[in-house]
Design a protein around this motif. Structure first.
Motif, mmCIF file in Angstrom:
data_model
loop_
_atom_site.group_PDB
_atom_site.id
_atom_site.type_symbol
_atom_site.label_atom_id
_atom_site.label_comp_id
_atom_site.label_asym_id
_atom_site.label_seq_id
_atom_site.Cartn_x
_atom_site.Cartn_y
_atom_site.Cartn_z
ATOM 1 N N GLN A 124 -2.748 8.169 -4.573
ATOM 2 C CA GLN A 124 -3.686 7.766 -3.534
ATOM 3 C C GLN A 124 -4.608 6.684 -4.045
ATOM 4 O OE1 GLN A 124 -5.659 10.806 -1.364
ATOM 5 N NE2 GLN A 124 -3.913 12.170 -1.617
ATOM 6 N N GLN A 125 -4.901 5.762 -3.153
ATOM 7 C CA GLN A 125 -5.706 4.616 -3.563
ATOM 8 C C GLN A 125 -6.564 4.205 -2.387
ATOM 9 O OE1 GLN A 125 -3.220 1.381 -4.595
ATOM 10 N NE2 GLN A 125 -4.592 0.662 -6.175
ATOM 11 N N GLU A 126 -7.686 3.630 -2.709
ATOM 12 C CA GLU A 126 -8.536 3.126 -1.628
ATOM 13 C C GLU A 126 -7.887 1.913 -0.992
ATOM 14 O OE1 GLU A 126 -12.001 3.978 -0.814
ATOM 15 O OE2 GLU A 126 -11.332 5.844 -1.751
ATOM 16 N N ILE A 127 -7.703 1.957 0.299
ATOM 17 C CA ILE A 127 -7.125 0.789 0.953
ATOM 18 C C ILE A 127 -7.926 0.480 2.207
ATOM 19 C CG2 ILE A 127 -5.120 -0.113 2.178
ATOM 20 C CD1 ILE A 127 -3.627 2.083 0.332
ATOM 21 N N ARG A 174 2.788 3.856 -12.310
ATOM 22 C CA ARG A 174 1.621 4.711 -12.513
ATOM 23 C C ARG A 174 2.004 6.159 -12.823
ATOM 24 N NH1 ARG A 174 -1.697 2.092 -7.968
ATOM 25 N NH2 ARG A 174 -2.457 0.228 -9.012
ATOM 26 N N LEU A 221 -1.035 3.933 8.255
ATOM 27 C CA LEU A 221 -1.522 2.555 8.184
ATOM 28 C C LEU A 221 -2.567 2.272 9.255
ATOM 29 C CD1 LEU A 221 1.789 0.630 7.447
ATOM 30 C CD2 LEU A 221 -0.143 0.926 5.896
ATOM 31 N N LYS A 233 -5.061 8.263 4.187
ATOM 32 C CA LYS A 233 -4.658 8.004 2.805
ATOM 33 C C LYS A 233 -3.641 9.015 2.324
ATOM 34 C CE LYS A 233 -8.848 5.663 1.797
ATOM 35 N NZ LYS A 233 -10.245 6.084 1.910
ATOM 36 N N GLN A 234 -3.806 10.253 2.765
ATOM 37 C CA GLN A 234 -2.833 11.269 2.362
ATOM 38 C C GLN A 234 -1.463 10.990 2.980
ATOM 39 O OE1 GLN A 234 -5.378 14.429 3.751
ATOM 40 N NE2 GLN A 234 -5.678 15.200 1.673
ATOM 41 N N GLN A 264 -0.293 8.063 3.664
ATOM 42 C CA GLN A 264 0.307 6.888 3.028
ATOM 43 C C GLN A 264 1.164 7.232 1.820
ATOM 44 O OE1 GLN A 264 -2.858 4.137 2.273
ATOM 45 N NE2 GLN A 264 -2.939 3.440 4.391
ATOM 46 N N VAL A 265 0.817 8.313 1.110
ATOM 47 C CA VAL A 265 1.633 8.662 -0.054
ATOM 48 C C VAL A 265 2.670 9.743 0.278
ATOM 49 C CG1 VAL A 265 -0.005 7.914 -1.791
ATOM 50 C CG2 VAL A 265 -0.160 10.241 -0.873
ATOM 51 N N ALA A 268 0.833 -1.195 0.000
ATOM 52 C CA ALA A 268 0.000 0.000 0.000
ATOM 53 C C ALA A 268 0.875 1.256 0.000
ATOM 54 C CB ALA A 268 -0.922 0.005 1.215
#
Lengths: 256, 181, 477
Positions: A177-180, C365, C315, C333-334, C336-337, A171
């Motif tokens: 950004q991706q749905e996790i 990607r 996480l 989510k923000q 995480q990247v 992940a």
């Protein structure tokens, strides 16, 4: 992930020897398919549910019911619709919803299924995994087969843990950004995650084999055993019980 | 002195079966793919197919049967455990036997694709058919019909992913061959 | 005096699975003699072949790892060529570096009993020895607990208990002091010095406890072992593995100053553990990291270092409080990247057959890159981390896999990176280089460690977790 299935509780069931208990459960599971009065099946269901309630408390005792609820609903919906013979008891207009025979059939199926569910569940709740393993060995399962069983339980928690970490690791490697969400694998990420998980698991195999050999698996001496099953009051008494319970039950409720 | 070919490695076989059994348990309980119909399907078939393509009939039968059986027990469906043991065990066994490569030193995953697919389809039939029969006896053939498409889908996904994954594992971790032989 | 371990002209090469070489030599023309009752310490940097040699001595390699072995090996006078590993159970015991590799059973008591059962020991004796071993290593309370629920230190003690119960005349120990706290290190040293057995210890760090405790000293270099007086060996070893710290370069131009900050966080973590049923709570009043900084996060095992890290990289959720990047609130989510996290085990991220594909997967990607640009980036990144683009990642050395793991985050260009236990399994020099490379593009780096020396020499600031609270403390304290 917890891999234990034993639930500490109270009652006679915990004192029942694993070997005799296994025999009883098997005998009762076979018996529900013999010609019995539906009342007998429901008595069995009631006895097992009450047994679970007494041993582990009501909340826990209702859990297996929740697990099979979906199936029970399907059974109730589908069995009458597909079982068409007999005299109608429920109808909408000219359409027969259910016949007497269909409902009788459904009654038996539901009781039988619930009975088996609770019998098996009670057995694994009240018997420690090590005892189940020893019981299988007593019935003739080879040491190596029993060992595979034990080793599998050793690896379940660590493989589960590494799987979660692998998902997380993948992940964090995406560049957008991706749905996790935990426990859910998205299709594009399945192959990477599954491959990593399998490789990590496969890498542990040679180490396990080394450890087994280093600890003496393969030696010519007869293995001794640290653990053993002890039946309080004598094993004979326990087996006597395990024969009597299904026999008495059958004598009371059979339809022959 | 080089490493002798397997032959005399009973511990290796035990280790293979045990670890793959545990992987099947984890994949049954933990790895779920969302589907439109019934919430989730499990990925246990991927591991069974993978084991069959790489490690042969016995490992696949034990890992598939024991793994799904233990997963049923842990997941709260103990009544299914003996049936899962038989059905998934047979599934693994048959896939491995049909897919087995005639070339010495090759694993089943090296066989032609068509052979792997045929083996996989037989596995799907065994799995869906087995659960239909078992379900029929347990709670009526009418209700058991509902599960056939779901089981076919789950085992079908298992075959497709099983083929892809066994090839990617062979590439990513080449020593897997020495475990397999 | 009898020779318990005797090795003459040993060479070992692992089989190579990629590139043009068929074999990767690890040890060559190695000699080693350990006399009965002798205690020997052999120092060697990570990946120098210590673990492999210890397995070779137990007849486990090349049996279970593809490779070629030559030379003469005798254990207690018996030639190893004709010996199966299980025939050595009574003669020699190995404690591996990573306890997970050796654990097999579902309770601690069964773990100790297993080898005794193999040896055919009668049940009463097994029970007695299991009880005594549990007591000696402080595990009596945990007898019926699953080893998988134990901490790293407890697992190590369990393996020592297993070894103790077998009571073989020869012990081979691969980094046995890893994971143990000071009290248990001292106990283990006591145990080794007071019993009349032959002990061979491998270590990649020279610890204070070792001083004067062994009868003979050696170090692995150039694929063989050289012996000498303790002082000489230690000086040479530390010089060779570049453990003498070099000055840390300042990062180049940093484009933008960025800050990750956590204020008044409460993290609740449902913990499944043998020793405590209580859910785990962690309070963070003020934690922040800025571009170009290297910050140490220290605390004892189980203090919550990983728990905090997992929240920082998005996480896991936090119960309350705020997490901001450059002053703006960010969700999981923000995060995480923006925040990279290098797990302690590099294998979690590895799944492709070559370094090129593994690094390139992170860029798959990126629509803004042409194939040439992408290839250029991959090659440059691989070169920076001393990686061969065509090598198979799974089969690289541990140090190589750690470098690959860092390379993946380098190419992703994350502004913040957390590295978990970087210092175990690689040399200080390699660890320093990894941090320097990640920082060279301006990333803020958090290093989780329980090695004080490492933290002191690497970090500019330090956070410590004490009793469920994260506080800023002096570096290296």
């Amino acid at each position: 992930m917890t891999s234990g299935t034993f639930i500490a509780g109270r009652g006679m069931l915990y004192l029942f020897d694993a070997r005799a208990k296994l025999l009883t459960v098997l005998a009762l599971c076979v018996m529900v398919f013999l010609p019995l009065r539906p009342l007998g099946l429901w008595v069995l269901v009631a006895a097992t549910v009450l047994g679970a309630w007494h041993a582990t408390g009501l909340r826990q005792a209702l859990q297996p019911l929740r697990a099979i609820l979906f199936l029970l609903v399907i059974m109730i919906l589908f069995t009458p619709l597909t079982y068409r013979d007999g005299s109608a008891v429920l109808r909408v207009g000219s359409f027969v919803l259910a016949t007497r025979e269909a409902l009788e059939n459904l009654n038996v199926l539901v009781a039988r299924f619930m009975g088996i569910t609770y019998l098996c569940t009670l057995f694994i709740w009240t018997t420690p995994m090590a005892d189940i393993n020893l019981a299988f060995r007593w019935y003739g399962l080879s040491y190596k087969a029993a060992l595979v069983f034990t080793l599998a339980f050793r690896f379940i928690p660590s493989i589960a843990e590494s799987f979660v970490m692998i998902q997380d690791s993948h992940a964090l490697r995406t560049s957008e950004q991706q749905e996790i969400s935990r426990g859910t694998v998205h299709l594009t990420d399945i192959v990477p995650t599954v491959t990593s998980a399998l490789v990590v698991a496969l890498k542990s195999i040679p180490y396990l084999a080394m450890s087994l050999e280093h600890r003496g698996l393969g030696r010519r001496e007869r293995r001794t055993s640290y653990r053993r099953l002890v039946a309080r009051g004598g094993l004979f008494t326990h087996f006597l019980l395990s024969v009597m319970i299904p026999t008495v039950f059958f004598l009371v409720f059979n339809t022959i | 002195m080089s490493n002798g070919e397997t032959g005399n490695k009973p511990a290796m076989r035990i280790a293979l079966m045990a670890v793959l059994t545990a992987v099947v348990v984890v994949f049954t309980l933990l790895v779920r793919v969302p589907t439109p119909i019934k919430g989730y399907i499990s990925l246990c078939d991927v591991v069974i197919v993978f084991s069959a393509y790489l490690f042969g009939p016995w490992v696949a039968a034990i890992a598939g049967g024991l793994g799904t059986g233990i997963a049923d027990v842990i997941g709260g469906y103990a009544q299914w455990a003996p049936l899962s043991f038989l059905i998934h065990g047979l599934q693994g066994l048959l896939i491995a036997i049909i897919a087995r490569s005639p070339v010495k030193g090759n694993v089943a995953a090296d066989s032609p694709l068509i052979r792997l697919v045929i083996a996989g389809v037989v596995g799907m039939i065994v799995m869906a058919g087995g659960y239909y029969l078992a379900g029929g006896f347990l709670y009526g053939f009418e209700a058991a019909l509902v599960e056939i498409p779901l089981n076919l889908m789950q085992s079908g996904v298992g075959v497709v992913l099983g083929i892809i994954v066994s090839r990617s594992v062979l590439k990513a971790y080449p020593p897997v061959r020495s475990l397999a032989l | 005096m009898k020779h318990m371990i005797e090795v003459r002209d040993l060479s070992f090469s692992y089989r190579e699975y990629s590139g043009s070489q068929r074999l990767r030599p690890l040890l060559s023309a190695l000699d080693l003699t350990v006399k009965e009752g002798e205690r020997m310490l052999i120092l060697g940097p990570p990946d120098s072949g210590k673990s492999t040699l210890s397995r070779i001595l137990c007849a486990l390699v090349p049996r279970h790892a593809e490779g070629e072995l030559s030379g003469v090996i005798r254990i207690a006078g018996e030639d190893l060529v004709a010996t199966e590993p299980w025939e050595l159970t009574r003669a020699i015991s190995l404690v591996t570096q990573n306890p997970q590799e050796q654990l097999m059973m579902t309770t601690c008591a069964d773990e100790i009993a297993f080898p005794l059962e193999s040896l055919g020991t009668d049940r009463d004796t097994i029970i007695r020895r299991v009880d005594r071993a549990l007591e000696t290593w402080g595990l009596t309370e945990l007898a019926e607990v699953n080893p998988q629920e134990l901490s790293g230190g407890e697992r190590k003690r369990l393996l020592l208990a297993v070894t103790d119960a077998i009571d073989a005349p020869v012990w081979i120990m691969d980094e046995p002091f890893d994971d143990l706290d000071e009290l248990w290190r001292a106990r283990l040293m006591d145990h080794l010095t007071n019993a009349a057995r032959t002990v061979l210890v491998f270590a990649s760090r020279y610890l204070d406890e070792f001083r004067g405790s062994f009868d003979a000293y050696g170090r692995i270099h150039d694929r063989r072992i050289s012996f000498g007086a303790e002082e000489r060996i230690v000086i040479d070893f530390e010089r060779e593995s570049e453990q003498l710290f070099t000055a840390f370069e300042e990062p180049g131009n940093i484009d933008a100053q960025r800050r990750l900050a956590a204020r008044d966080l409460t993290i609740i973590h449902a913990r499944r553990s043998a020793s405590s049923a209580q859910p785990f709570r962690l309070r963070v009043e003020d934690f922040h990291i800025d571009s170009g900084e290297v910050v140490a996060l220290v605390g004892p095992n189980g203090a919550g270092k990983s728990t905090l890290s997992r929240v920082l990289c998005g996480l896991d959720p936090c119960e309350e409080g705020s997490l901001t990047v450059d002053g703006e609130r960010v969700n999981q989510k923000q995060l995480q990247v923006r925040v990279g996290y290098l797990f302690q085990n590099p294998d979690y991220g590895i799944f492709l057959p070559s370094v090129r594909e593994e690094i390139g997967w992170s860029l798959r990607r990126r629509k803004d890159l042409s194939p040439q640009e992408r290839e250029r980036m991959i090659i440059d990144c691989a070169a920076l981390f001393h990686l061969d683009p065509d090598e198979n990642p799974t089969m690289m050395s541990y140090g190589g896999r750690k470098h690959l793991q860092a390379a993946v985050y380098h190419v992703l260009d994350r502004p913040f990176v957390i590295i978990d236990e970087l210092d175990s399994g690689v040399t200080y020099a390699a660890a320093f280089e990894i941090v320097a490379l990640l920082r060279s593009r301006g990333a803020a780096v958090v290093v989780i460690t329980h090695d004080r020396t490492f933290a002191k020499n690497l970090a500019e600031r330090q956070y410590r977790i004490i009793d469920g609270r994260v506080v800023e403390t002096e570096v290296g304290s």
